[in-house]
Design a protein around this motif. Structure first.
Motif, short mmCIF file in Angstrom:
data_model
loop_
_atom_site.label_atom_id
_atom_site.label_comp_id
_atom_site.label_asym_id
_atom_site.label_seq_id
_atom_site.Cartn_x
_atom_site.Cartn_y
_atom_site.Cartn_z
N ARG A 107 -11.39 91.70 -0.42
CA ARG A 107 -12.68 92.37 -0.29
C ARG A 107 -13.82 91.53 -0.88
N GLU A 108 -13.52 90.74 -1.89
CA GLU A 108 -14.55 89.91 -2.52
C GLU A 108 -13.90 88.76 -3.24
N ARG A 109 -14.58 87.61 -3.22
CA ARG A 109 -14.14 86.44 -3.96
C ARG A 109 -15.20 86.11 -5.00
N GLN A 110 -14.73 85.78 -6.19
CA GLN A 110 -15.64 85.47 -7.30
C GLN A 110 -15.39 84.05 -7.77
N TYR A 111 -16.44 83.24 -7.79
CA TYR A 111 -16.37 81.88 -8.29
C TYR A 111 -17.17 81.76 -9.59
N LEU A 112 -16.67 80.92 -10.46
CA LEU A 112 -17.37 80.53 -11.69
C LEU A 112 -17.69 79.05 -11.60
N PHE A 113 -18.93 78.69 -11.96
CA PHE A 113 -19.26 77.27 -12.09
C PHE A 113 -19.80 77.06 -13.49
N ARG A 114 -19.36 75.95 -14.12
CA ARG A 114 -19.75 75.62 -15.49
C ARG A 114 -20.49 74.29 -15.54
N ILE A 115 -21.67 74.29 -16.14
CA ILE A 115 -22.40 73.06 -16.44
C ILE A 115 -22.46 72.91 -17.95
N LEU A 116 -22.05 71.77 -18.46
CA LEU A 116 -22.16 71.45 -19.87
C LEU A 116 -23.42 70.62 -20.08
N CYS A 117 -24.29 71.07 -20.99
CA CYS A 117 -25.57 70.38 -21.23
C CYS A 117 -25.51 69.65 -22.57
N ARG A 118 -25.16 68.38 -22.56
CA ARG A 118 -25.20 67.58 -23.78
C ARG A 118 -25.19 66.11 -23.41
N ARG A 119 -25.72 65.27 -24.30
CA ARG A 119 -25.78 63.84 -24.02
C ARG A 119 -24.46 63.14 -24.30
N ALA A 120 -23.77 63.54 -25.36
CA ALA A 120 -22.51 62.89 -25.70
C ALA A 120 -21.48 63.16 -24.61
N PRO A 121 -20.64 62.17 -24.29
CA PRO A 121 -19.65 62.37 -23.23
C PRO A 121 -18.71 63.54 -23.56
N ALA A 122 -18.34 64.28 -22.55
CA ALA A 122 -17.37 65.36 -22.72
C ALA A 122 -16.00 64.77 -23.01
N THR A 123 -15.29 65.36 -23.92
CA THR A 123 -13.93 64.91 -24.24
C THR A 123 -12.94 65.99 -23.84
N HIS A 124 -12.87 67.08 -24.62
CA HIS A 124 -11.93 68.15 -24.32
C HIS A 124 -12.26 68.84 -22.99
N GLN A 125 -13.54 68.86 -22.61
CA GLN A 125 -13.93 69.54 -21.38
C GLN A 125 -14.06 68.59 -20.19
N SER A 126 -13.69 67.33 -20.38
CA SER A 126 -13.80 66.37 -19.29
C SER A 126 -12.95 66.82 -18.10
N GLY A 127 -13.55 66.81 -16.93
CA GLY A 127 -12.86 67.24 -15.73
C GLY A 127 -12.90 68.72 -15.48
N LEU A 128 -13.43 69.49 -16.45
CA LEU A 128 -13.48 70.94 -16.33
C LEU A 128 -14.90 71.47 -16.20
N VAL A 129 -15.89 70.60 -16.35
CA VAL A 129 -17.30 70.99 -16.28
C VAL A 129 -18.07 69.89 -15.55
N TRP A 130 -19.24 70.26 -15.05
CA TRP A 130 -20.21 69.26 -14.60
C TRP A 130 -21.14 69.03 -15.78
N GLN A 131 -21.24 67.79 -16.24
CA GLN A 131 -22.05 67.51 -17.41
C GLN A 131 -23.41 66.96 -17.00
N VAL A 132 -24.48 67.56 -17.56
CA VAL A 132 -25.83 67.03 -17.44
C VAL A 132 -26.35 66.77 -18.85
N LYS A 133 -27.32 65.90 -18.99
CA LYS A 133 -27.70 65.42 -20.32
C LYS A 133 -28.83 66.21 -20.97
N THR A 134 -29.47 67.09 -20.25
CA THR A 134 -30.59 67.84 -20.81
C THR A 134 -30.36 69.33 -20.67
#
Length: 256
Positions: A107-134
């Motif tokens: 009946r319905e599909r629900q998607y989640l999208f995650r953006i991580l906002c930080r300048r330092a490279p993602a470590t634990h969340q690498s590959g699990l978020v889209w990272q932007v620097k601001t």
């Protein structure tokens, strides 16, 4: 022939998407191979949504038909054993009616999208978020997102290779919120509809990120939607922040 619903969780990075491919690892292929190890095949399973390469799931739903009855718990345990070491898990299993279908009964599909906002490279969340620097302007992103809710011709936000018969869809929800995490501030998108066009969610998010960064205005998003032209879309964001989070059915197969 008994039919079983499977709730599936997976990390999309190692896979070329959900759908079985001849020469590429896929989530469907991994589960069908696991089924073949516990009961004679061949096996063909169907899913609520065909996620693309790199896309994750916490609540994908699939169904399979088996020649003999299985206790649902034993079936999930057996599949999880044979799925190792692939990052795929069966988190729930239930017997369903023979005419129940993971895709067509949804009946319905629900998607989640995650953006991580930080300048330092993602470590634990690498590959699990889209990272932007601001940091992003979340209230303005929500103002823009409101233009997209409801029934529209979403040609602008549809991949050129989309095979859907019509670009007209009804978007039930597009909520944007700021979330503080131990890894830094994130922006989460809660996107819900009965069905989606190819790349529709990633087109939404990529466009709304431009609003949050100040390059677009909410009025620009409204104009892009009205243009019904793929060239009017903002950039399509990468897949690694996208999750198929939940699928709703009448009479949930796994309970409430």
């Amino acid at each position: 022939m008994p039919r079983y619903a499977l709730k599936v969780e997976y990390h999309g990075a190692p896979f070329a998407g959900w759908q079985r491919q001849k020469d590429q690892p896929t989530v469907q292929g991994a589960i069908e191979t696991a089924l073949g190890r516990i009961t004679p095949g061949p096996h063909t399973i169907a899913a609520a949504g065909r996620t693309d390469a790199g896309v994750h799931a916490t609540g994908q739903v699939a169904h399979c038909d088996l020649p003999d009855p299985w206790d649902p718990f034993r079936l999930s345990e057996a599949l999880n054993h044979h799925l190792k070491p692939a990052p795929v898990a069966i988190t729930a299993c239930a017997e369903v009616a023979e005419d129940w279908h993971a895709r067509f009964s949804a009946r319905e599909r629900q998607y989640l999208f995650r953006i991580l906002c930080r300048r330092a490279p993602a470590t634990h969340q690498s590959g699990l978020v889209w990272q932007v620097k601001t940091l992003l302007d979340v209230p303005t992103m929500q103002e823009a997102a409101n233009h997209l809710v409801g029934q529209h011709d979403f040609t602008t936000f549809r991949s050129t290779i989309c095979q859907a018969e019509s670009p007209v869809k009804t978007l039930n929800r597009l909520a944007v919120r700021a979330v503080e995490t131990p890894h830094g501030p994130e922006v989460h998108f809660d996107v819900r509809a009965r069905s989606f066009l190819h790349n529709q969610v990633r087109s939404f998010v990529g466009t709304l990120e431009r609003v949050g960064a100040g390059s677009w205005t909410p009025a620009d998003v409204a104009q892009a939607l009205a243009a019904r032209d793929r060239a009017a879309c903002g950039p399509v964001c990468p897949p690694q922040g996208l999750y198929l989070a939940h699928v709703t059915y009448e009479g949930p197969p796994f309970g409430t």
